[in-house]
Design an enzyme around this catalytic site. Structure first.
Site, PDB file in Angstrom:
ATOM      1  N   MET A 108       0.165  -0.519   2.742  1.00  0.00           N
ATOM      2  CA  MET A 108       0.034  -1.353   1.107  1.00  0.00           C
ATOM      3  C   MET A 108      -1.579  -1.498   0.982  1.00  0.00           C
ATOM      4  O   MET A 108      -1.867  -1.288  -0.208  1.00  0.00           O
ATOM      5  CB  MET A 108       1.133  -2.053   1.073  1.00  0.00           C
ATOM      6  N   LYS A 109      -1.981  -2.453   1.724  1.00  0.00           N
ATOM      7  CA  LYS A 109      -3.415  -2.618   1.706  1.00  0.00           C
ATOM      8  C   LYS A 109      -4.410  -1.679   1.319  1.00  0.00           C
ATOM      9  O   LYS A 109      -5.211  -1.720   0.571  1.00  0.00           O
ATOM     10  CB  LYS A 109      -4.131  -3.578   2.797  1.00  0.00           C
ATOM     11  N   LEU A 110      -4.408  -0.468   2.064  1.00  0.00           N
ATOM     12  CA  LEU A 110      -5.001   0.681   1.735  1.00  0.00           C
ATOM     13  C   LEU A 110      -4.854   1.256   0.449  1.00  0.00           C
ATOM     14  O   LEU A 110      -5.718   1.648  -0.096  1.00  0.00           O
ATOM     15  CB  LEU A 110      -4.712   1.754   2.986  1.00  0.00           C
TER      16      LEU A 110
END
Length: 295
Positions: free
Chosen positions: A168-170
């Site tokens: 999700m962060k990417l």
């Protein structure tokens, strides 16, 4: 309260560790290059470990804020060999999910627990405990660790099992770095076509295309504040490389992301590889590539 170890008390980690200490957690830190944040935390009651093995044995939960997966892998190897069973390793770095899933399996096989909790927010928000955490963890581990994360995060969302937080962060950084690449190219075109940066900003500011990222990016492009958005070009390129690997693993065509990655690769490979070369400075590299003086 859980005894906390913290590896990487830099721009983000220092504020997070300060919040953990302010909440009453016993805190052990380790120095790397810059002693100033370590000394500040010691003054607040933290202890200093001489090596990772000592930090691991002194901690129930260890947070990691490192530049990327190679550094995380080396740190986790030492932690996993020395933490007591039942301990929790929390990786707050922006890491490669393929590496993350392998590390999670390794630490779980040793009787430890894994959490990936990459961050959303700024160093100022880290100091005030108002970061966002995108969490990958087993449900029972998340239930245990959420009160610890809440000392430094205002928004905490369990995305899924280990690795999901880093995925999700990417995706988040894909959008953010994409905005940066678009803004830099649009500003170059505005300058060369005669519209100009000031007029471009006047029209965009307050419109539907305005957002928080736009404002910090333009803090440099328009106002000249070199520290308006302190996220390095090298980290932006690293994250886009990790996202490319994620897309390859999922079998997804990603032509737009490839173009974004190449914008940052161009900047890094033509001089933007220093610790104070930040994402908004991409405007200078795109301007110079288009023959714009002063860029």
């Amino acid at each position: 309260m859980d005894r906390i170890g913290f590896v990487g008390v830099g721009l983000m980690g220092h504020g997070m560790a300060s919040c953990l200490r302010a909440a009453g957690h016993p805190l052990t830190v380790i120095a790397h290059r810059n002693r100033a944040p370590v000394d500040d935390l010691l003054a607040k009651g933290a202890e200093e470990a001489t090596d990772l093995a000592a930090l691991a044995t002194a901690s129930d939960v260890v947070h990691i804020c490192a530049p990327g997966s190679p550094q995380v892998e080396a740190i986790v190897a030492d932690l996993a060999a020395n933490m007591a069973p039942g301990g929790v390793i929390v990786d707050c770095s922006t890491s490669n999910p393929v590496s993350t899933e392998g590390l999670a399996a390794m630490v779980e096989a040793r009787g430890l627990h894994w959490v990936d909790a990459p961050l959303g927010g700024t160093p100022a928000q880290a100091q005030t405990g108002e970061l966002a955490a995108m969490v990958g963890a087993r449900e029972d581990v998340f239930a245990r660790i959420e009160p610890v994360l809440a000392t430094w995060a205002k928004s905490i969302v369990r995305v899924g099992d280990p690795g999901a937080g880093h995925k999700m962060k990417l995706l988040n950084n894909f959008l953010a770095m994409g905005y940066g690449a678009l803004y830099a190219e649009a500003l170059a075109l505005a300058e060369k076509s005669g519209v100009g940066t000031a007029m471009f900003d006047q029209i965009m500011r307050g419109s539907r295309m305005d957002c928080g990222f736009y404002q910090t990016f333009m803090g440099y492009a328009v106002e000249g504040n070199r520290e308006a958005h302190k996220f390095t070009l090298t980290n932006a390129l690293k994250d886009m490389r990790y996202l490319a690997a994620m897309a390859d693993g999922a079998g997804v065509a990603n032509p737009v992301q490839a173009a974004i990655k190449n914008s940052y690769a161009m900047a890094v490979n033509t001089g933007g590889d220093g610790p104070e070369d930040y994402v908004p400075h991409l405007v200078d590299f795109v301007a110079r590539a288009n023959g714009i003086k002063g860029g």
